[in-house]
Scaffold this motif. Structure first.
Motif, PDB file in Angstrom:
ATOM      1  N   ILE A   5       4.076 -11.954 -13.550  1.00 37.16           N
ATOM      2  CA  ILE A   5       3.109 -11.954 -12.434  1.00 37.16           C
ATOM      3  C   ILE A   5       3.158 -10.457 -11.789  1.00 37.16           C
ATOM      4  N   LEU A   6       1.942  -9.766 -11.849  1.00 35.27           N
ATOM      5  CA  LEU A   6       1.895  -8.717 -11.480  1.00 35.27           C
ATOM      6  C   LEU A   6       0.958  -8.615 -10.048  1.00 35.27           C
ATOM      7  N   ILE A   7       1.489  -8.090  -8.888  1.00 33.64           N
ATOM      8  CA  ILE A   7       0.972  -8.231  -7.695  1.00 33.64           C
ATOM      9  C   ILE A   7       0.751  -6.774  -7.198  1.00 33.64           C
ATOM     10  N   ASP A   8      -0.476  -6.474  -6.934  1.00 36.31           N
ATOM     11  CA  ASP A   8      -1.030  -5.283  -6.125  1.00 36.31           C
ATOM     12  C   ASP A   8      -0.658  -5.428  -4.693  1.00 36.31           C
ATOM     13  N   GLY A   9       0.662  -4.622  -4.062  1.00 40.04           N
ATOM     14  CA  GLY A   9       1.042  -5.297  -2.946  1.00 40.04           C
ATOM     15  C   GLY A   9       0.201  -5.083  -1.779  1.00 40.04           C
ATOM     16  N   ALA A  10      -0.266  -3.678  -1.842  1.00 40.74           N
ATOM     17  CA  ALA A  10      -1.337  -3.152  -0.596  1.00 40.74           C
ATOM     18  C   ALA A  10      -2.459  -4.207  -0.537  1.00 40.74           C
ATOM     19  N   PHE A  11      -2.903  -4.836  -1.589  1.00 41.00           N
ATOM     20  CA  PHE A  11      -4.085  -5.673  -1.663  1.00 41.00           C
ATOM     21  C   PHE A  11      -3.644  -6.868  -0.982  1.00 41.00           C
ATOM     22  N   LEU A  12      -2.617  -7.557  -1.414  1.00 38.99           N
ATOM     23  CA  LEU A  12      -2.051  -8.665  -1.086  1.00 38.99           C
ATOM     24  C   LEU A  12      -1.774  -8.617   0.414  1.00 38.99           C
ATOM     25  N   ARG A  13      -1.158  -7.788   0.857  1.00 38.75           N
ATOM     26  CA  ARG A  13      -0.906  -7.473   2.303  1.00 38.75           C
ATOM     27  C   ARG A  13      -2.150  -7.490   3.341  1.00 38.75           C
ATOM     28  N   LYS A  14      -3.160  -6.643   2.866  1.00 30.49           N
ATOM     29  CA  LYS A  14      -4.292  -6.678   3.451  1.00 30.49           C
ATOM     30  C   LYS A  14      -4.984  -7.941   3.611  1.00 30.49           C
ATOM     31  N   LYS A  15      -5.163  -8.640   2.507  1.00 31.50           N
ATOM     32  CA  LYS A  15      -5.995  -9.923   2.357  1.00 31.50           C
ATOM     33  C   LYS A  15      -5.161 -10.931   3.415  1.00 31.50           C
ATOM     34  N   PHE A  16      -3.780 -10.829   3.375  1.00 34.12           N
ATOM     35  CA  PHE A  16      -3.013 -11.944   4.004  1.00 34.12           C
ATOM     36  C   PHE A  16      -3.204 -11.576   5.346  1.00 34.12           C
ATOM     37  N   ALA A  50       8.396 -11.532 -11.552  1.00 33.53           N
ATOM     38  CA  ALA A  50       7.179 -11.125 -10.716  1.00 33.53           C
ATOM     39  C   ALA A  50       7.368  -9.681 -10.375  1.00 33.53           C
ATOM     40  N   TYR A  51       6.305  -8.928 -10.442  1.00 30.83           N
ATOM     41  CA  TYR A  51       6.606  -7.431 -10.139  1.00 30.83           C
ATOM     42  C   TYR A  51       5.573  -7.216  -9.004  1.00 30.83           C
ATOM     43  N   PHE A  52       6.222  -6.489  -7.934  1.00 34.79           N
ATOM     44  CA  PHE A  52       5.643  -6.503  -6.706  1.00 34.79           C
ATOM     45  C   PHE A  52       5.342  -4.717  -6.485  1.00 34.79           C
ATOM     46  N   TYR A  53       4.126  -4.359  -6.469  1.00 36.07           N
ATOM     47  CA  TYR A  53       3.619  -2.797  -6.476  1.00 36.07           C
ATOM     48  C   TYR A  53       3.407  -2.366  -5.372  1.00 36.07           C
ATOM     49  N   ASP A  54       4.226  -1.523  -4.588  1.00 36.23           N
ATOM     50  CA  ASP A  54       3.769  -1.140  -3.190  1.00 36.23           C
ATOM     51  C   ASP A  54       4.409   0.246  -2.818  1.00 36.23           C
ATOM     52  N   PHE A  95      12.278 -11.318  -9.019  1.00 35.10           N
ATOM     53  CA  PHE A  95      11.395 -10.418  -8.651  1.00 35.10           C
ATOM     54  C   PHE A  95      11.727  -8.934  -8.645  1.00 35.10           C
ATOM     55  N   ALA A  96      10.796  -7.884  -9.122  1.00 40.59           N
ATOM     56  CA  ALA A  96      11.095  -6.524  -9.051  1.00 40.59           C
ATOM     57  C   ALA A  96      10.042  -5.867  -8.571  1.00 40.59           C
ATOM     58  N   VAL A  97      10.384  -4.581  -7.654  1.00 39.92           N
ATOM     59  CA  VAL A  97       9.530  -3.924  -6.797  1.00 39.92           C
ATOM     60  C   VAL A  97       9.324  -2.393  -7.361  1.00 39.92           C
ATOM     61  N   ARG A  98       8.268  -2.354  -7.758  1.00 42.90           N
ATOM     62  CA  ARG A  98       7.977  -0.802  -8.257  1.00 42.90           C
ATOM     63  C   ARG A  98       7.199  -0.152  -7.079  1.00 42.90           C
ATOM     64  N   GLU A  99       7.799   0.974  -6.861  1.00 44.58           N
ATOM     65  CA  GLU A  99       7.273   1.797  -5.772  1.00 44.58           C
ATOM     66  C   GLU A  99       6.585   3.134  -6.051  1.00 44.58           C
TER      67      GLU A  99
END
Length: 207
Positions: A5-16, A50-54, A95-99
């Motif tokens: 799972i690849l999550i565009d963090g900024a995109f998810l935060r804004k939609k939430f 799951a990778y969270f990019y932010d 989970f892994a965070v890519r910054e």
């Protein structure tokens, strides 16, 4: 078949935030990832990671646009919340965070203040730009596909700039499941994925 799972963090935060009028938490992100697997009928134990990019919050030192007082992003509630979010996601299993980095490029007038006079500091908001996030998403998509790390990729984004990376993944035999959270996207984005889920974030149990 393993699933990444690849999550565009900024995109998810804004939609939430737009839907629930509050900041997302690591627990929300965890439940969201579980729901993604369920919506595509993948078993929970199929998750590779799951990778969270932010980006970590901005640390720039500047001055307010009208009163010219010293302004430190590190002293804002948004900074503390952002640091906590990434730290908590890093503690989640699988989970892994890519910054990347967040850069401040000045102040911009808020839309509701265009015709207002006189202006105050509160009528402006910082203009912030992510650096290094998109390239990490693209590299991970390529790495997963070339090394066959997972057979399926669930990709949460609304950004059509990832189309070349998605095409590469599919050419290498990876099935790409796009999740746009009911965001208006260019037709080329879903057209280049195997499955597109447009459900609003309100249909997920991540509250």
């Amino acid at each position: 078949m393993e699933t990444a799972i690849l999550i565009d963090g900024a995109f998810l935060r804004k939609k939430f935030h737009a839907s629930f009028k509050k900041d997302i938490t690591a627990e929300n992100v965890r439940l969201f990832a579980e729901d993604l697997l369920e919506k595509f009928n993948f078993p929970k134990d199929s998750l590779h990671r799951a990778y969270f990019y932010d980006c970590e919050p901005c640390t720039a030192k500047t001055s307010t646009p009208v009163t010219n007082r010293a302004f430190l992003f590190e002293k804002t509630p948004q900074y503390a919340n952002g640091i906590k979010l990434l730290a908590d996601i890093k503690k989640l299993d699988f989970f892994a965070v890519r910054e990347g980095s967040l850069q401040f490029s000045g102040w911009k007038l808020r839309k509701n203040a265009y015709n207002k006079t006189p202006l105050t500091d509160e009528d402006f908001e910082p203009e912030l730009h992510q650096k290094g996030v998109d390239i990490k998403i693209g590299l991970d998509l390529a790495w997963i596909s070339y090394n066959h790390v997972a057979q399926n990729v669930i990709f949460v984004t609304g950004d059509s700039d990832f189309i070349p990376a998605i095409k590469t993944a599919r050419r290498n035999g990876i099935f790409v499941y796009l999740v746009t959270l009911n965001h208006m996207v260019r037709t080329e984005l879903p057209d280049n994925c195997d499955v597109c889920l447009k459900d609003s974030i309100k249909t997920f149990r991540c509250l």
